[in-house]
Enzyme design. Sequence first.
Site, PDB file in Angstrom:
ATOM      1  N   ASP A 181     -16.834  -0.388  -0.787  1.00 24.36           N
ATOM      2  CA  ASP A 181     -15.565  -0.840  -1.376  1.00 24.36           C
ATOM      3  C   ASP A 181     -14.504  -1.115  -0.322  1.00 24.36           C
ATOM      4  O   ASP A 181     -13.430  -1.640  -0.639  1.00 24.36           O
ATOM      5  CB  ASP A 181     -15.049   0.192  -2.386  1.00 24.36           C
ATOM      6  CG  ASP A 181     -14.838   1.566  -1.763  1.00 24.36           C
ATOM      7  OD1 ASP A 181     -15.847   2.218  -1.445  1.00 24.36           O
ATOM      8  OD2 ASP A 181     -13.680   1.978  -1.593  1.00 24.36           O
ATOM      9  N   ARG A 237     -13.106  -7.653  -2.282  1.00 23.11           N
ATOM     10  CA  ARG A 237     -14.002  -6.741  -1.585  1.00 23.11           C
ATOM     11  C   ARG A 237     -15.432  -6.887  -2.120  1.00 23.11           C
ATOM     12  O   ARG A 237     -15.648  -7.396  -3.226  1.00 23.11           O
ATOM     13  CB  ARG A 237     -13.556  -5.293  -1.815  1.00 23.11           C
ATOM     14  CG  ARG A 237     -12.123  -5.000  -1.476  1.00 23.11           C
ATOM     15  CD  ARG A 237     -11.616  -3.789  -2.237  1.00 23.11           C
ATOM     16  NE  ARG A 237     -10.220  -3.496  -1.884  1.00 23.11           N
ATOM     17  CZ  ARG A 237      -9.865  -2.635  -0.937  1.00 23.11           C
ATOM     18  NH1 ARG A 237     -10.789  -1.953  -0.285  1.00 23.11           N
ATOM     19  NH2 ARG A 237      -8.599  -2.430  -0.658  1.00 23.11           N
ATOM     20  N   ASP A 282      -1.710  10.358  -6.251  1.00 25.80           N
ATOM     21  CA  ASP A 282      -0.307  10.168  -6.611  1.00 25.80           C
ATOM     22  C   ASP A 282       0.172   8.738  -6.366  1.00 25.80           C
ATOM     23  O   ASP A 282       1.338   8.424  -6.611  1.00 25.80           O
ATOM     24  CB  ASP A 282       0.589  11.160  -5.859  1.00 25.80           C
ATOM     25  CG  ASP A 282       0.457  11.046  -4.341  1.00 25.80           C
ATOM     26  OD1 ASP A 282      -0.083  10.035  -3.837  1.00 25.80           O
ATOM     27  OD2 ASP A 282       0.893  11.989  -3.644  1.00 25.80           O
ATOM     28  N   ASP A 302      -8.598  -1.741   5.272  1.00 22.57           N
ATOM     29  CA  ASP A 302      -8.540  -0.320   4.895  1.00 22.57           C
ATOM     30  C   ASP A 302      -8.636   0.592   6.114  1.00 22.57           C
ATOM     31  O   ASP A 302      -9.620   1.301   6.321  1.00 22.57           O
ATOM     32  CB  ASP A 302      -9.626   0.022   3.877  1.00 22.57           C
ATOM     33  CG  ASP A 302      -9.340  -0.603   2.523  1.00 22.57           C
ATOM     34  OD1 ASP A 302      -8.256  -1.175   2.355  1.00 22.57           O
ATOM     35  OD2 ASP A 302     -10.199  -0.525   1.630  1.00 22.57           O
ATOM     36  N   LYS A 329       0.848  -1.192   0.000  1.00 19.98           N
ATOM     37  CA  LYS A 329       0.000   0.000   0.000  1.00 19.98           C
ATOM     38  C   LYS A 329       0.885   1.244   0.000  1.00 19.98           C
ATOM     39  O   LYS A 329       1.723   1.422   0.887  1.00 19.98           O
ATOM     40  CB  LYS A 329      -0.918   0.018   1.219  1.00 19.98           C
ATOM     41  CG  LYS A 329      -1.879   1.204   1.232  1.00 19.98           C
ATOM     42  CD  LYS A 329      -2.870   1.097   2.368  1.00 19.98           C
ATOM     43  CE  LYS A 329      -3.849   2.269   2.373  1.00 19.98           C
ATOM     44  NZ  LYS A 329      -4.835   2.163   3.470  1.00 19.98           N
TER      45      LYS A 329
END
Length: 486
Positions: A244, A175, A117, A254, A105
């Site tokens: 999500d 997911r 980015d 997440d 990640k």
Amino acid sequence: MAFSLIGDDTCQFIAPTPLPDPYWIAVSPEAAELVGISLDSNQLPQDPDWLAILAGNPAELGQRLFSKPMATAYSGHQFGHWAGQLGDGRAILLGELNHQELQLKGAGMTRYSRMGDGRAVLRSSIREFLCSEAMHALGIPTTRALSLVGSKQAVRRETMETAAVCSRLAPSFIRIGHFEHYAANGLHVRLQELAAYLIEAHYPECKSSNTPYLALFKAISARNAKCVAHWQAVGFCHGVLNSDNISALGLTMDYGPFGFLDHTALDHICNHTDSGGRYAYHRQPKIMHWNMACLANAMVPLVEMESPGQDAAEILRAALSDFPPEYEAKWLTLFRGKLGLQIDTPDDMDLIEALLQLMHANQADFTNAFRSLSKVQKKDAHSNWRDQFLDRDAADAWLSQYRTRLQQESNSDAERAAQMNCVNPKFILRNHLAQRAIENAQQDDFTEVNRLQRILSRPFEDQPGFEQYALAPLPDEVVTDLSCSS
């Protein structure tokens, strides 16, 4: 993602963008053992190539098992609204180690980065690393964090920060958003392949059903019902329960603007971006139920395939109604354990809810109030536990009901205390502790990150000498400014 439906409509094969001049910040010994990585006396991988690999160096990746790194497409609902295509905008899946998918990640831009980015900043990466492993130690289903690698590469958010990569592990990173993406784009063959893979690899019990896709929906829903019950039991607030961000394996994933309750506020909002409180602590179970409705909607084509001539939407609506009792049963089991109750009685729900309301009204510390409850004895009417509450009379009244209830239990006070201390943690990742570690790390001192990781790996033990890490924050230590920016 270890299933066969890979192609331009589902993923992008792309190498990570390596961090320049990477350095180790932290490695989880437990996660390293899970995937067979040997560590040296400094708790770093013995093989020096792992630093380059986990920093996303494609040359090193090519020499290993990770020949086809990829980013996947998914869609989803964000804050209740359909957001369309999303995807791994800064996470790149390297491959598998010991049946665990390894994902970086903050590994650089992909076709799903939109205006981003592709990087992750140091502060959010520290929080994800620490909380992933802390949740695992608490016994809560979660993705894992293998390592944290830093760099002096500048990244702009609200201010200029530095980049980091957190390597994550999970049996699968599929997911609810993957189901939604395939369904929304009419990719029904892909949808069928995705469900078939999940059944084969992660839900084999569904294979024996006459309606395996319906069985899969029920199993995914049940796992997520149990997962959110675990969150409520430790006072964990996810912060961004978009569809999500929900695992098809019922894992916590997440980690963004999360937080554990300090002073009990059942309507606590940990994400200041969530101005309406959609994802407040007390709403998390209903929101998870809502997310399962999103999954049900995406799985309609699958149920139509296996139940021709029947109303697939109605079948899934009926299955969705199983979520509340699944959640309630797990919630009640967990909170009975927190109160040291071994037998079931009809009034337990009222007793538990009365305690939570008492804690809310008095802003008692969520973790410490439950942990110290183990010191209450069946027959001793005096207890210092009441001193955590401004309304001592209300605390005494609840304690009287609790002691009456304890008379129905056959175990001794000592046995009950031991059992309660195995489920009520002493140590959680409080925001002020994470903030202190982040501020030190931003000055190139990673001692506190590693110390916190060690303490949180044993949350139920007393750990003499580290009592200050169990304390609630002082008023000037409270951290409230958490958002989706990372």
